[in-house]
Each structure stands twice: as structure tokens, then as C-alpha cells.
Design an enzyme around this catalytic site. Structure first.
Site, PDB file in Angstrom:
ATOM      1  N   ARG A 136       1.029  -1.225  -0.111  1.00 27.02           N
ATOM      2  CA  ARG A 136      -0.012   0.034  -0.057  1.00 27.02           C
ATOM      3  C   ARG A 136       0.771   1.330   0.137  1.00 27.02           C
ATOM      4  O   ARG A 136       0.543   2.208  -0.590  1.00 27.02           O
ATOM      5  CB  ARG A 136      -0.812  -0.099   1.282  1.00 27.02           C
ATOM      6  N   LYS A 151       3.757  39.716  -5.585  1.00 26.95           N
ATOM      7  CA  LYS A 151       2.308  39.279  -6.061  1.00 26.95           C
ATOM      8  C   LYS A 151       1.334  40.469  -5.758  1.00 26.95           C
ATOM      9  O   LYS A 151       1.906  41.391  -4.784  1.00 26.95           O
ATOM     10  CB  LYS A 151       1.875  37.925  -5.393  1.00 26.95           C
ATOM     11  N   ASP A 174      -2.135  37.492 -14.281  1.00 27.21           N
ATOM     12  CA  ASP A 174      -3.015  36.879 -13.312  1.00 27.21           C
ATOM     13  C   ASP A 174      -4.656  36.991 -13.779  1.00 27.21           C
ATOM     14  O   ASP A 174      -4.706  38.488 -13.605  1.00 27.21           O
ATOM     15  CB  ASP A 174      -2.711  37.049 -11.958  1.00 27.21           C
ATOM     16  N   GLU A 230       3.613  40.127 -10.612  1.00 25.53           N
ATOM     17  CA  GLU A 230       2.230  39.679 -10.964  1.00 25.53           C
ATOM     18  C   GLU A 230       1.538  41.072 -11.135  1.00 25.53           C
ATOM     19  O   GLU A 230       1.484  42.006 -10.620  1.00 25.53           O
ATOM     20  CB  GLU A 230       1.687  38.895  -9.686  1.00 25.53           C
ATOM     21  N   LYS A 255       1.785  25.443  -4.728  1.00 23.42           N
ATOM     22  CA  LYS A 255       0.689  25.016  -4.377  1.00 23.42           C
ATOM     23  C   LYS A 255       0.801  23.192  -4.431  1.00 23.42           C
ATOM     24  O   LYS A 255      -0.033  22.428  -4.960  1.00 23.42           O
ATOM     25  CB  LYS A 255      -0.730  25.135  -5.215  1.00 23.42           C
TER      26      LYS A 255
END
Lengths: 276, 276, 276, 276, 276, 276
Positions: C92, C161, C210, C189, C129
Site C-alpha cells: 500500500r 504578488k 493573473d 504579478e 501549491k
């Protein structure tokens, strides 16, 4: 940082703890000061605080200086108070961090000052020649000393060195790097001026001139300024000492890397004086 | 040791691995040599081997020297062969250990040699002023350089220092230590000759003379030989440099502790030359 | 990788081990195959091998495919043989790695294929992410699927960002970045075309568009090509799906980042069939 | 949980820390909100809090929802305030945990709802097909989504699967299990109705019907109700999707296991909006 | 200590947490007491506190006794209050530490008392025969029980045992030890009186009489007092039980080492009584 | 297991290694035997092998017995050969594991034998009262001694004890447990016969009779056999000693739990004899 301090305390205290501190009368309290015994730049405050805190939350520290501040011999860096046994148990670990990291910052500053006098546009940065396990802390100490950081790890950017060139050509390496690792630091080590031409043509963002003398550097810088992108940077490494670094700065290098600031920095001597 | 190497490799490789090595043609093999660029004493062989092995079991290393052997500039220390990418990925970590630890051994040897010429009965030992996380490896490097090790940690023996004496008297400290920690190293730091008398009378096994000049040391040694047990040892610390260490040895100290051999040893420069 | 596998085995086996496997007759041996139950791209071979090896060095695995190879439903990926109990105990954990990482590679490939058909000059890359603890493994799986890696961590490059722009202006951010972190990936960004002008003027090496639609992207790309350095790259993020990604590629983006390939990739179903 | 968060932060921050956040003006503060960009169920609050706390104890979070609560697109989940640099440094790690675990909870809830409409006596539970290293956290997220947990590890109970049956018979396996592991979960995977009879006769506490269609399941359930102990449970696995799960519930299964809720749950998209 | 507690909690709680505690009504609070069910000496308070604190900072503990205090059956050691579920989840781990370490302290005290009655100048100390992973905690428990600690590790001092003497002579071993490890504990195990003469002559600081009867010990002590340094210590080991230890003390040994106090101490039974 | 051994070696060797072994002549080899000094059952072979292997791969061990085999005083358990220094450095750690785990197995066997003579249908199992950090190893040793394992952790099954019943009723606890943790071990501690009725009625799979005398146990067993499911098990705990355990077995208990086998087992004395 927490783990590095915990490891250092463990290697100093296991398995029986501090035998000598166990002899002290219970309840004895201390007031003391961290005092510089030499001149330089402070770094590693947070490590020292963490060492005292991991031993005993009751220890209090008041700093008179911050990381990056200049330190003179005899200057008090911080006042420390708390249970005498705890303070003495943490002392050496706190000082080992503080002395080593301030040593790195101090030597960095000496290079930075020498460069600044010669050419304010040139900066000193570090290498990956750091003490095993202390990379992050030493790179922070370099910043405290006024230097900047070259790549933090092999994972952070591409630097094609002479040993890599035994396996591939400069043009191929740069082209692959742009393909596989877009947007990243992309640097090529050059031992000869022909390689500089090749690296710039291929599109390297940095050119590393290794083991050249200042005149050769000056010629290569001229070449890069003429043929390269406006933002192509020139780095110098090898043969760099406190004596020679000014000449390399005057030769027009953007960046000078100095391994010694991390691998050969003598400690900044700092002691703990407990008031009697 | 395995953990120290794994930590050092992790800080150099995570999270993306070696970007530059990924550009190399698959299957490229390397033959190279670890070559000294300065003179000194070799130490840290096992760390270097571990670094190469953790990256790739296929890398082979043949050493021409052992830890503790003298190293001359240009001398080949080992032959390295294996996949080019693996060799270059492990190179810096292996060299960081080897250079740092050989640096410690080399500076130790310089002190040991200076002492040996002055007084063959005197030995150089280290302190707890080691680089955080590398205590065990640096203490082994001191041995490779011909020095001996003072206590490895606070847990290993009793050393009553001036800061402890703010909280208790010498006689009480020694008596407690004999009671609580029987059989162990039991040392008292003395700044004045009166303290030496007190420490010897109390039964200290070692007397640490701190920040005295050679004449003071000589007087204290005479006192100890006269009043002490035949096996009471005298250690000197503070104000010790390569210039002064001979004088302290001639003054009759059994042991001279030198913080610099672990906290301020410059790297022994060692490089990897890959054959083209 | 070794640590990630050890952690996964520990969470499946502590404290009593595999209760069911303990019921098997001693000495029972198994021959089996790792078989794909869906189509996609293989990744994570080394993790699976490590899981089997940590349980029992006597387990042997012969792979028929390599990481990055296409996988069809029913296809045998590897033959596994060894003690039945050991094979079933490791099964597993090995499959959890293999399925998850192959899932990442497989979804990456679908994006890569969609982009390749629309614009061969555009590439798909990942984001930060990723699944906590699996950053390095997932980024390697993205490469196995034909994608490239955006920065591996916050430590690797500068990406200003929208949230950062609440605290500083684009021009100042880029100027500081060049000063403090020379030579590195430097990206801004942009939500509006005016910001693109500003970022390019300031010298950003990448411009991240973006949440724009393809037409806006096309306009911004034109702007960058006109005003920017020949090597300034344009990245698109947000609103990207398998349906829309081709439009963004055709709009001329150099790079399209897709969070889904690491944070929402369904597993590639792979099973272990033991021969009866 | 603390270790999982520390590991995730380390992989995002070492060795140089957050380069972009270092550009922000000192002392800049932020107020922001965690906002859902999709609908689902919240899970992982404690991990997100831990991530912010490990970066900076000065960050404050006020939650408007609890784990297990429903989330609508645009809904504010929490208000976050503190030093801007710290908030942005922790942001991605906090969101990676929150998005992944909420994704698991959200997909679980969809299965739970589909089952509840078909048969309120049937429950959804998970498998050991979890993401390596995140077993405990994902199993908690399944509970937040309204599911229950199958065994947490191989150490927790006995589940005799088809691969085990290559080495022993059902009856022997069950008898050994009762002998060696008394009182525990004892389950047998059955692919055919004859095996169900055998498992029930041997005294299995759960019967796992694998890869059967709903009609076969109904027949097997009838058999178990007739021949088994009043507390023998029937589980269904394989071929289960959001479309089919209702049919399996209506067929009378007590428990339906769904690997997808842990191995293939898409992230619940959650962002951090800092107020300008 | 923190790590030992975290490890113990992990082995009791992963991966699903405390199933039984999850059944308790939310918000239920508990007041309870740690109560001794036998007599002995308390040790391990800090471990118990750490276990409760790692589970829930809201748990409060008020101790009525300190480590080293005598404990009578039925005596309340501490009052515990906090969330019922948290208290019960931490209970067993806290008690496992407390019971084991108090068991070590309690058995130590019995030996210490038996020795004190026979000869107040003799002390009981421990060995390196400790439970793996608990060396530091058990050695602290020995001190709580009134014993002292023999060396904490192989790194702390030299003890030449019979097995070492298969490879070197006593005189050579002692001479080497003084050379290589100056100032340290230096002990020689002697099975025969001739070896005692040899060890004392060579300058051993401790003589370990192994497996001798009290008469032999008395003869050896006399020899040491006559020939040895005033500070040479005599240790007895082997054949030591609660019955015989007084005889060995009366025979004049300075130190008696007892492996049983760490390797065979029965637990001190301590329970948690929650008030209904 | 690997980590437990590494931890134990670290606590015995850091930071300076084995001082005494360093005195041995280089190249000295040893042949020796692990010899029992008492009688009992062997357990922990793999830990001992791991300890020797982690110190030196060149050490070879040939076992004459397996875990679970009976051991007589004077019996040779294994032959050990390799470098003398390595063998002696690993000796104590290997023996600490072997002695402790064999001690657990040996005491278990004594209980198992006493029970077998009284009632062959009754089995001895352990508790969660294990030594912190050694849960998995001690539970394996219990199996080696012929016992079985109660739940491995709080995460493995539900056991409602008296302290839990301060917060909820038996019926509610069992109903919740069946709902939240289906299929698992579900046990209720009963101090009075009325609670047994209640627990059986609610559907507990095991009934734990705590602190009852054999007559009360017999009455409760009769009740369970009459009212319970054919598979409901009865466990006895408290007041159990080697003297009383037979009476409890004769009273008809299915399982008798004994904390002493893990928390109070005296070491099985095993030594290493090196041939001179």
C-alpha cells in the site's frame, strides 16, 4: 533555527546535564552582560535568545544592539538576568552561535568596506562554502555584515563550472538551462576571455570570472558591457583577499564572491560577565 | 556523522536537486582527484566518503592519505570516480566537511608543534568553543591534528569558572563535586595565585590558570607541584597565541587550551579536479 | 525521499506491524506484478522501490517502464517477487507513492499536450501549491510529465504578488530585489496592463499575468515583446483549465502555471496482482 | 501535526527565507481574510493556525467557521492580521494544508450526501489510500466531511484480501486472527458469494464485497443477515463513484469505502485577500 | 525530554487519536488526582507535566510533592484539572513516565538506605545498564532516589573492563588513558587482588572490584588505602543485592554500582482518579 | 527499530566516542559469545544485531537461538566476532536491548505457563503500560513470550474505563462507538456485575472485569455467556499476580491483562564473554 539550537544544546548537555551548575546553591540569581572583547558586527541575536530560552524561560535578555550593528571592544551587547545555574548552562551555546555568526558578519563587513571604497557599484557576496548544517544562519550573517547572498543551494540556480564543462559545451549548457529551468539565475564560470564571449552569446545572465587578475577582469567586463544584455552581471572569484579585493572592484566587477567570509571567519570574541 | 552529512546535503539540494547537474548528458562519467591547495593536516575523510555515498553508491574513492597525515600544496588526497553528475552534486558538501575539519586539524598541529619545541611534556587541548552542531567532528579533528580533547560537554566533568564563583566558594564547590560527581574530572579556574592554593587544598584534580602571564604561570605551577597531589594537572587558558604558546609551555603547564583551533581555524583549501 | 518513505511506512505499521500479514504461513513466497488500471504517465519509481526495500531487502523488482513513460490500462509496470508477507506489507505504501506521483505526472502531461498542440513555444510549469511534505517529489513528477518547475520555494526567487503590492510599489520592489537578490528570478504579478508596463520598465525578468482572458494576454505579450528585454518572459496564471489552456498558449504566453497538476491531480490507479 | 507543518515550512523557506517578503518595508502591517473561492466543507483549521504561529506568534486569526462547517464561494473563513511580511510568508503553507484537507472533507461530504439520500443506515468510510505522510490529517478531514474512518493502519485490525488468500484459506485466516489478535476488527474481502458464506461461517466481523454490482451486493447482504451474527457488517468497495454509490447504499451495505476521498480529492480553492 | 514525551505520545495516538475520548461529550471538564498505590520515591514530575501540556495547554497540575520526596500508598501526588477528554488522552503516557522513573528512584532509595545503615561513607551509583532511549531520565531518577551517577556514557570516562584486558595490559591501558584523555575518570576492573596492585601502581583513580565476596573486598580496600593515592576510590559490582549490599558497604567500598536500579526496577504504581 | 537503536547508541557515544576502546591496539580482533546468566525467553535479536551493525558492518553474529526460544543459565545465545574495539563499543547497547526485551518475554512466559496449567482457553495479554518509546518492541517481546497484544494504542480501539464513565453512561458510550468507529474492538470496564449486564446489552465486544476476585469473575463470565453474543470476550485486570493468575483463568476469563510484563519485568541477565 530552533533545531540547530536544540542540537547544539543536546551535544553540550546530554546525558547528565551541567554537572558544574548542579553544584550552585538553589535559588541563586544572576545579572550579567554579554560583552564584546573585539570589534566587528553583531549577528546571531535570535540564536542566542533561543539558546537561553530553551534552557529556561525565566532568563531575560535586553539587547542594546541589533544584528548588523557595529561592535567595539568592551561594548555591552545585552544584559542577561535569571537563575544563575540556567544562565551558565546556556552561556557557551549562546556564545558559540553569537561569536561564530558575528565573526562571519564582521569579516564580511571588512570586505564590503574595502570594496565600497574602491567602487560603490560592486557588491560582495558569499558562496556555498559554508559550515555544514549552518548554511541558512551563515547566509543571514553575511547579510548582517552588508554582503548579499549568492545562490542558497544547488537547487536555486544554474552555475556551470569548469568541472561541468568537461561534460558539455557552454552553448549547450546555457540553452538547456533556459529550456529546463526558465527564469532562473544562469551563470557560467569562465577561465578565459573566449569563454566570456561564448557565455554572453549564449545568453548567460551572469559571467563568473575565475582566477583572473584585475587586468583580465577589466577586459572581460568591457566585453560583457559591449556584447551582453544591459543586465548581464559580472562576478569575480578566486585570488580574492582583503588586499586584492579593491583592485577587482575597480576593474568593474558587479559582484565579488568570497568563500572566506563563511569558511574562514575567525570568531568575534564575546563573553558573559556575571556581576559579583 | 550520518545525520550531519544528510543535513548538509539537504540544505544544498532541496527541493529541486542540482539544477546544473541535470543539464549534463546522461551516462557521462568522471575521473577526478581531491587536491590540496594549501598545506596542513587531513581530517574528515569519513564525512567526505559519506557525502559521496549518500548521493550515489556508485562513486568510488581511493585515498592516498589518512586522517592525521600531513598535506602539501598540490598533493592528491584521493582519486574519485563515478557518474559525473553525482560527483559534482556531492562535491561541495564533501569539500565543506573536509576543508573545515582539515582546517581544525591543521591549526591544531601548528599549536602542537609550537608547544612540542618548547616543552615536550605540555599538551594542547581544545575547549567547548566549537561550531554548533559539529562538536563531535571537530573534537575528532583536534585529535587528528595531534591535540587532545578537554571535556566533550558540560555533562562530562566539573569545571568551576569565575562566573560560578559568584555563587559559591572554591572549597564548597570542590567538596560538593566530590560528593555528587565522584571520580570525575574536577577543575577550578583561578585568576589569582591565592585561588590556586585554595583549589589545590580542596582537592581539585586540575587547576586552570586563566589570563595569567608566563611568569605567573610558572609561580602557580611551582605551588601546585609543591602542595598538590602528584597527579594534579595545571592548565593554561587565555592570552594564548601561536607566538605566546611556547612561553606558556616553558612555564610548565601540563595542558594549554586553545579555543581558536575550533572556533577560528581557517579552512584548508581542497578542490576537486575532474580530468577533462 | 528516504525519510518520506520511512514516515509513510511508520504511519502504516506502528506499533504492532501488519496484523494480517502475521497470519500468513512462514516462508510463503510471492510473484506479482504492478499493473496500471488507467492510462497516464509513470512517476515515483524510486519511492516505490525504497518502500519495498525498507520493508525487506529480499524483495526484487524488475521494471518494464521508466519514470516519464506512458502507461496504458492493464499494462504491467514491474514484476515484484519476494516473501509474500513482506510484499503485502509494503504494497500500500509503495502504491500510494506511485499512484499519487504518477497522477501528478499524468495530469501534467495532459496540460503539456494541450499546450503543445496550440503553441509549441509555450511551456507548462507548476506552482508552490503542492501537498505539504511532498514538494520535492511532486516537482519531480511534474518534470516526468513533461512540465517544468517554477521556483521550488520562497527562498529561490522573487515573485511580487498583488498582496505584496499592498505594501510597496512595483518599481520599488523590483529595484530592491535587484539590489538585495542579484541575478535571481524576478517576477511581478500584474492584474492590469498598466502594471505590465511598469514591471517591464523596472526590469522584471518575468511578468505574471493573473486572471486575464486570452485577449488581454495577447495584448500584454505584445507590450512585453515591444518594450521588454529580449529575454523577458510572460507567464499566465488563473482561469486556466484543460479547455482554456490552449487559448492562453496561442495568446503567446511563454509559460502557463497550473496549480491543479499538483494540488488536484487524481491518482493514477495502479494495483498489485499476486499470482495465485 | 506540529512536525508536518514544520516540514512544510522548511521546504518552502530554506535556506534563505522568503526573498520577496524581505523587500517589504519594515513594520508594515496587514489585515486580510481567508476567503473561499468554491463550495465545500472546511477542514484543517489547526494546521493553518500552526503554520501562521510557527512563522510569527504576532499573527492573529479569528475564525468565522469551524472544521466540518459548510463553505460557500466568496465566504470569509477567517480574519488574519499581523505583520505583512510574516502573513505573506506563511500564507502558502497555511493554504496548502487548508485547501487540501478541505478538499478531502468536501469530496467526502458529496459521497456522504449521496448515500444519505439513498439509505440513511449506510455510511461512507475511507481507505489506507492516503497521501504519504498525511494519514492522520486526511483521516480527520474525512470525519470533518461526515465520513467515518476504516482502520488507520495495518497495525489496527485484520483485513484478509485477495492477495492474502493466495497464501491461506479464509477459514484458517479467520481462526488465526481470532487467536493472535483477539477482539479486533476482523474483515475478509470476498469477490464471490461462496466466499461470503465461508467468511461468515468462520466468524468474520466484517465482510468486504469487492467489485460486485449492486444486485450481487444485495444477494450477499441477504446472506449475511441470514447466516451471520446480528452485528456482522457488510462493506462494499470497488466500482464506487458519485453516480453509483446510491445504488450500493440501497443494496443494503452497512459501509462503503471510497479511496477517492483521500487520494483524488481536488483542492478546495481558498485564498488570502489582504486589504489594500 | 520534550522529544521523549513527544515520541511516547505519538506511539499512543497515531494515526486516529484517542478513539474513546472522542466519544465524550464536548466541553466535559475533569478534576482528578494522581494517587500513589504503593510506597517509594517520586521522580519524573517534569515528564508528566510535559505529557499533559503537549496534549492540551489548558490542563492544570498542582503538585503536592517534589521529585525525590517519599510517597506513601494512597497519597495524592498532584491535582489535575482540565478538559476531561484531554486529561484522559494524556493520562497513560504521563503515568508511564511517572511510574517508571519513580520506580527507578524507589529501588535506588532502598539500596541507598541499606547502605547508609551499614556504612555512611559508602554510596550507591548506577551503571550504563539503562533502558534504551531513557538514559538521561533514568540517571536523573537515580539522583532523585539518593544515588549518584557513574559515567553517563562511554564518552565520559575510561573504564577498562575484563574484555578490554584481552587486548592490552592494565599498565599500558592506564598509561595510554592518562596520555589520551587527561584529567578524566580512569577506572580499572579487577577480578583478582593482583590486578588491584597493578591498577593502583599504574595510577587508576578508581578500582572496580567485580564479583568478589565482602572479605575479598575488604582486603582489596586495605591494599588501596595503603598503596594508593589518598583519593583513589574503590567500587564494587556484581553479586550485589538488597541483602548483600550492606556487607559490601561494611567492607569499606566507596561506591557500589547496582545495575538493577535502572534495568530491573518495578514500576511505582500511580493512578489517576477522576472525581465523579 | 533502526531509530531506537541509533538513539541508544547516540546517548552512549556522543560526543567523543568510546574513550576506553580508543586505547586498544589497532587491528585487535575478538571472538566472543553472548551468554545467558539466567533462564527465560530470548527476545530482541534484531535490535542487538542492528546495534552491532550500526557500529561496524564488519562484526559478524551467528545465533544459536531464535526470538521466543527458551534460554538456560550459561547457554550461548550467539557467537560474535569482529574488531575488538567495535565489539566492545556496541556491547552495552546491544545487551541493554536484549536484556530488557528478553526480560519482558521471560516474565510473559511465566504468566502464560501459569495460565495454561489452569485453563488452556485463557490467554495472557499486555496493556498500554509500556516503557515510553519502546511500545512496539515490548509488544513484540510479549508475543515472543507467548502472550498476545491488547490494543497497541489509543487509536486502535475503544476501551471505556471508569474515568470515562464519569462523563457518559455505558449505553451511550457503546452506541456512539459503534456509530463513530464501526467494526473496531469495543470494550467496557466494569467494576460491578450490574455494569456487565449493561455493557453486554449495549453490545460491547469485550467486557473488562477490573479488580474483582475470582468468584465475582466466575459470576460475571456466566452472565456474559448467557446474555452475550457467542463472541463476546471477558477480560480480567487488577489484582493479578503469578500466584492469583491461575484462579482467574479457572474462573473462565478469556483474557487476562498483566501490566507487570511490560512495566516491571526484571532484565534477563545476558553478558558478552570475549575469549582471551
Amino acid at each position: 533555527m530552533r533545531d540547530a539550537v536544540a542540537l547544539a544544546l543536546a551535544e553540550d548537555l546530554l546525558p547528565l546535564g551541567d554537572l558544574t551548575a548542579s553544584l550552585l546553591p538553589e535559588g541563586a540569581m544572576a545579572r550579567g552582560a554579554l560583552v564584546a572583547r573585539g570589534s566587528g558586527v553583531l549577528a546571531g541575536r535570535r540564536c542566542a535568545m533561543e539558546a537561553f530560552a530553551q534552557i529556561d524561560r525565566a532568563i531575560e535578555i535586553e539587547w542594546t544592539l541589533d544584528d548588523g550593528d557595529d561592535v567595539a571592544p568592551g561594548q555591552v551587547l545585552a544584559h542577561v538576568s535569571g537563575p544563575l545555574a540556567s544562565v551558565l548552562t546556556a552561556e557557551r551555546t549562546a556564545l558559540n552561535f553569537l561569536g561564530h555568526l558575528s565573526g562571519v558578519a564582521s569579516l564580511t563587513q571588512r570586505y564590503v568596506d574595502a570594496v565600497a571604497q574602491a567602487n560603490p557599484a560592486t557588491r560582495v557576496w558569499d558562496t556555498r562554502k559554508t559550515t555544514p548544517g549552518l548554511r541558512a544562519l551563515e547566509k543571514a550573517a553575511v547579510r548582517a555584515g552588508g554582503g548579499v547572498n549568492h545562490r542558497g543551494s544547488l537547487s536555486e540556480g544554474v552555475l556551470v563550472k569548469d568541472n561541468h564543462l568537461t561534460g558539455m559545451a557552454i552553448g549547450d549548457a546555457v540553452a538547456s538551462a533556459r529550456q529546463l529551468w526558465p527564469g532562473r539565475l544562469l551563470e557560467v564560470e569562465c577561465d578565459r576571455i573566449e569563454q566570456v564571449t561564448e557565455a554572453v552569446a549564449a545568453g548567460a545572465g551572469l559571467v563568473l570570472l575565475d582566477n583572473m587578475d584585475p587586468d583580465q577582469v577589466q577586459a572581460c567586463v568591457a566585453l560583457v558591457r559591449q556584447q551582453g544584455n544591459a543586465r548581464t552581471l559580472v562576478e569575480v572569484s578566486g585570488r580574492v583577499s582583503l588586499e586584492s579585493v579593491g583592485d577587482y572592484a575597480r576593474a568593474g566587477a558587479d559582484l565579488i564572491s568570497v568563500g572566506a567570509i563563511t569558511h574562514s571567519a575567525p570568531v568575534l570574541d564575546i563573553g558573559l560577565d556575571v556581576e559579583t
